[in-house]
Enzyme design. Structure first.
Site, mmCIF file in Angstrom:
data_model
loop_
_atom_site.group_PDB
_atom_site.id
_atom_site.type_symbol
_atom_site.label_atom_id
_atom_site.label_comp_id
_atom_site.label_asym_id
_atom_site.label_seq_id
_atom_site.Cartn_x
_atom_site.Cartn_y
_atom_site.Cartn_z
ATOM 1 N N GLY A 1 -22.531 36.572 -18.406
ATOM 2 C CA GLY A 1 -23.494 37.646 -18.589
ATOM 3 C C GLY A 1 -23.083 38.646 -19.646
ATOM 4 O O GLY A 1 -23.926 39.172 -20.382
ATOM 5 N N THR A 2 -21.799 38.929 -19.759
ATOM 6 C CA THR A 2 -21.338 39.911 -20.747
ATOM 7 C C THR A 2 -21.637 39.451 -22.160
ATOM 8 O O THR A 2 -22.145 40.217 -22.991
ATOM 9 C CB THR A 2 -19.837 40.176 -20.568
ATOM 10 N N THR B 1 -18.254 24.591 -29.660
ATOM 11 C CA THR B 1 -18.411 23.346 -28.929
ATOM 12 C C THR B 1 -19.108 23.598 -27.594
ATOM 13 O O THR B 1 -18.740 24.517 -26.854
ATOM 14 C CB THR B 1 -17.032 22.700 -28.672
ATOM 15 N N ASN C 1 -26.476 46.130 -10.003
ATOM 16 C CA ASN C 1 -25.390 45.406 -9.349
ATOM 17 C C ASN C 1 -24.693 46.213 -8.268
ATOM 18 O O ASN C 1 -23.998 45.638 -7.423
ATOM 19 C CB ASN C 1 -24.361 44.956 -10.392
ATOM 20 N N CYS D 1 -16.612 44.877 -12.395
ATOM 21 C CA CYS D 1 -16.972 44.584 -13.783
ATOM 22 C C CYS D 1 -16.026 45.240 -14.775
ATOM 23 O O CYS D 1 -16.241 45.179 -15.974
ATOM 24 C CB CYS D 1 -18.400 45.044 -14.071
ATOM 25 N N GLY E 1 -23.770 32.520 -14.293
ATOM 26 C CA GLY E 1 -23.759 31.460 -13.302
ATOM 27 C C GLY E 1 -23.058 31.771 -12.002
ATOM 28 O O GLY E 1 -23.525 31.374 -10.933
ATOM 29 N N HIS E 2 -21.946 32.495 -12.059
ATOM 30 C CA HIS E 2 -21.156 32.661 -10.840
ATOM 31 C C HIS E 2 -21.754 33.670 -9.863
ATOM 32 O O HIS E 2 -21.197 33.918 -8.795
ATOM 33 C CB HIS E 2 -19.708 33.039 -11.177
#
Length: 387
Positions: free
Chosen positions: A70-71, A240, A154, A329, A203-204
């Site tokens: 997200g960052t 990549t 959050n 965070c 994702g986490h």
């Protein structure tokens, strides 16, 4: 996670089985940019994941750019859109954001302002952590190149009216970015209906591994890349492809969307049970929006009188309860939360957050521990109680 009860899902929730399986399958993937068969198989996995993300966020696969989290997604949106606007503008440009944003938004916003790249307006929230649409719109100027308002906070779990704000800004020709990191697990995120130009997800927070996220960037939206190199991902994010992580993200969001309605209802009931139990203790107040529709079902944020925050989290940890006195965070330093300061929250803050693995037994276990720990800590500092 070596804890009895995890009440810090907002920081990181356990990976879903589907994500673990996808990661394992593609952990040894070839380079997805290679032309041989193994490389092309990895590229297919990445593109299938992109389609899963697009279905979950209701956007086009061509708008999905994979990031490290997200960052990075927030930084790509803010810096990339602002710099692109500066390149097209003969004069100054203006950025609007809010006082309850994640540091991954406020940090780059203030950095851009300090460099002189942008004039910055930070809109104040209401005491419950929500930011009124009208207040944001009033801050927009003729030179505004971007507005960034998070979908859900959050810390307090306050949910903003992005579905109302997006169309209003688009009518004015101003792109909207929203940090939806906390929203994906329990809210129906809809990039198209919300008419946002950019969106960030991690994702986490909903069952993918740590280290992967996405930036949704509307087609045709000018964005200056943060990294240059091989031109992967539309030339916006060179590097990549992390086939295993990307595939895991796709599998996790597909699983999260499939059972989101059930998880949302279950967490709403568990959150109410947790909040009711905590509010039964003396000197405990709930923070954030009072209306259930305006807060995440996963979040319970309270303030406690007469309890030291560090002692509380340590005592909970020793009892096997993982909780947080703030947002996970930063670097780990114990500093006052700008979000809570902006909302005028007083007392010792405690953020408890539920997730897809949470159970009624865990909530009851946590309430038993709270019922023992809070009075015991207060007995150690009687003068502070009720202050």
């Amino acid at each position: 996670m070596d804890v009895d009860v995890l009440l810090d899902h907002a920081a990181s929730t356990p990976p879903r089985p589907e994500a673990r399986a996808a990661l394992q399958r593609w952990l040894d993937a070839a380079n997805a940019s290679a032309t041989h068969a193994a490389g092309q198989a990895a590229r297919v996995a990445v593109e299938q994941a992109r389609e899963q993300v697009a279905a979950g966020l209701r956007c086009s696969p061509h708008e999905v750019v994979f990031t490290s989290g997200g960052t990075e997604a927030d930084n790509l949106a803010l810096k990339g859109i602002v710099w692109a606007a500066r390149e097209r503008s003969s004069g100054p440009v203006h950025l609007v954001t809010t006082g309850v944003e994640h540091p991954a938004v406020l940090g780059p916003a203030r950095w851009l302002a300090e460099r002189g790249d942008v004039a910055l307006t930070v809109v104040a929230p209401d005491p419950d952590g929500r930011v009124p649409v009208e207040r944001v719109l009033d801050a927009v100027r003729a030179d505004t190149c971007l507005v960034s308002v998070m979908t859900a906070n959050n810390e307090l779990g306050a949910v903003n009216a992005i579905a109302d704000l997006g169309p209003s800004l688009r009518e004015r020709g101003v792109p909207l970015h929203t940090d939806a990191v906390q929203a994906v697990a329990t809210l129906d995120v809809d990039v198209t209906a919300w008419q946002v130009a950019a969106l960030s997800a991690s994702g986490h927070k909903f069952g993918a591994p740590q280290g992967v996220g996405v930036a949704v960037l509307r087609r045709g939206l000018p964005v200056v890349p943060l990294t240059h190199g091989g031109g992967q991902d539309r030339g916006v994010r060179s590097g990549t492809f992390a086939a295993g992580l990307d595939a895991a993200f796709g599998a996790a969001i597909e699983a999260a969307v499939a059972d989101r309605s059930e998880v949302r209802a279950r967490l709403r009931a568990l959150g109410d049970r947790l909040a009711d139990g905590l509010l039964g203790l003396d000197g405990v107040r709930r923070n954030g929006p009072s209306a259930a529709a305006h807060r995440l079902p996963s979040h319970v944020h309270v303030s406690l009188d007469g309890v030291d925050g560090a002692a509380l989290t340590l005592a909970l940890d020793r009892a096997g309860i993982a909780a947080s006195s703030g947002a996970a965070c930063g670097s780990g330093a114990a500093t006052a939360s700008p979000v809570l300061e902006a909302c005028g929250v007083v007392g010792t803050p405690l953020r408890l957050s539920l997730g897809w693995t949470s159970t009624e037994a865990e909530v009851d276990r946590a309430l038993d521990v709270f019922g023992d720990v809070v009075p015991r800590l207060r007995r150690r500092q009687p003068a502070a109680h009720g202050a």
